[in-house]
Design a protein around this motif. Structure first.
Motif, short mmCIF file in Angstrom:
data_model
loop_
_atom_site.label_atom_id
_atom_site.label_comp_id
_atom_site.label_asym_id
_atom_site.label_seq_id
_atom_site.Cartn_x
_atom_site.Cartn_y
_atom_site.Cartn_z
N GLN A 97 54.78 35.83 32.86
CA GLN A 97 53.34 35.66 32.20
C GLN A 97 52.82 37.12 32.21
O GLN A 97 51.88 37.34 30.84
CB GLN A 97 52.72 34.67 32.63
CG GLN A 97 51.42 34.32 31.98
CD GLN A 97 51.76 33.55 30.61
OE1 GLN A 97 52.94 32.96 30.46
NE2 GLN A 97 50.89 33.85 29.64
N ALA A 98 52.47 37.64 33.28
CA ALA A 98 51.93 38.96 33.37
C ALA A 98 52.42 39.87 32.34
O ALA A 98 51.37 40.55 31.71
CB ALA A 98 51.66 39.44 34.73
N ALA A 99 53.48 40.21 32.17
CA ALA A 99 54.31 41.16 31.35
C ALA A 99 53.91 40.59 29.91
O ALA A 99 53.67 41.51 29.19
CB ALA A 99 55.71 41.18 31.80
N GLN A 100 53.98 39.55 29.59
CA GLN A 100 53.80 39.04 28.37
C GLN A 100 52.14 39.29 27.96
O GLN A 100 52.11 39.61 26.49
CB GLN A 100 54.16 37.60 28.15
CG GLN A 100 55.66 37.28 28.07
CD GLN A 100 55.90 35.77 27.86
OE1 GLN A 100 54.94 34.99 28.09
NE2 GLN A 100 57.22 35.65 27.80
N ASP A 101 51.44 38.95 28.89
CA ASP A 101 49.99 39.31 28.53
C ASP A 101 49.75 40.75 28.14
O ASP A 101 49.09 41.16 27.24
CB ASP A 101 49.09 38.80 29.56
CG ASP A 101 48.79 37.43 29.69
OD1 ASP A 101 49.58 36.78 28.67
OD2 ASP A 101 48.79 36.69 30.90
N THR A 102 50.37 41.77 28.92
CA THR A 102 50.23 43.03 28.69
C THR A 102 50.99 43.53 27.47
O THR A 102 50.25 44.51 26.76
CB THR A 102 51.05 43.89 30.01
OG1 THR A 102 50.57 43.30 31.29
CG2 THR A 102 50.95 45.29 29.84
N ILE A 103 52.09 42.95 27.05
CA ILE A 103 52.60 43.37 25.55
C ILE A 103 51.69 42.89 24.58
O ILE A 103 51.44 43.55 23.75
CB ILE A 103 53.88 42.62 25.69
CG1 ILE A 103 54.91 43.48 26.49
CG2 ILE A 103 54.35 42.66 24.16
CD1 ILE A 103 56.09 42.54 26.63
#
Length: 69
Positions: free
Chosen positions: A49-55
């Motif tokens: 989820q954190a990686a998707q938010d960063t993207i």
């Protein structure tokens, strides 16, 4: 109530001490609820989820740069 005749007759002493013997029995405790998801799976989901938010943030910043140029 109908009384059931037993082979043994209860005898209480008229004098002296009365002692009671406890018989150990199994005691049931509350069931322990297990989580549906393991901690490792929850950590992986948070990381994803954190990686998707960063993207998403990077994509939004890139769109803003394209609009301003």
């Amino acid at each position: 109530m109908a009384e059931v005749k037993s082979m043994f007759r209860e005898v209480l002493p008229k004098q002296g001490q009365l002692s009671v013997e406890d018989i150990t029995t199994m005691v049931l405790c509350k069931p322990k609820l297990l989580p549906l998801k393991s901690l490792t799976l929850e950590k992986l989901e948070k990381m994803q989820q954190a990686a998707q938010d960063t993207i998403r943030q990077q994509e939004m910043a890139e769109k803003e740069r394209q609009i301003t140029h």
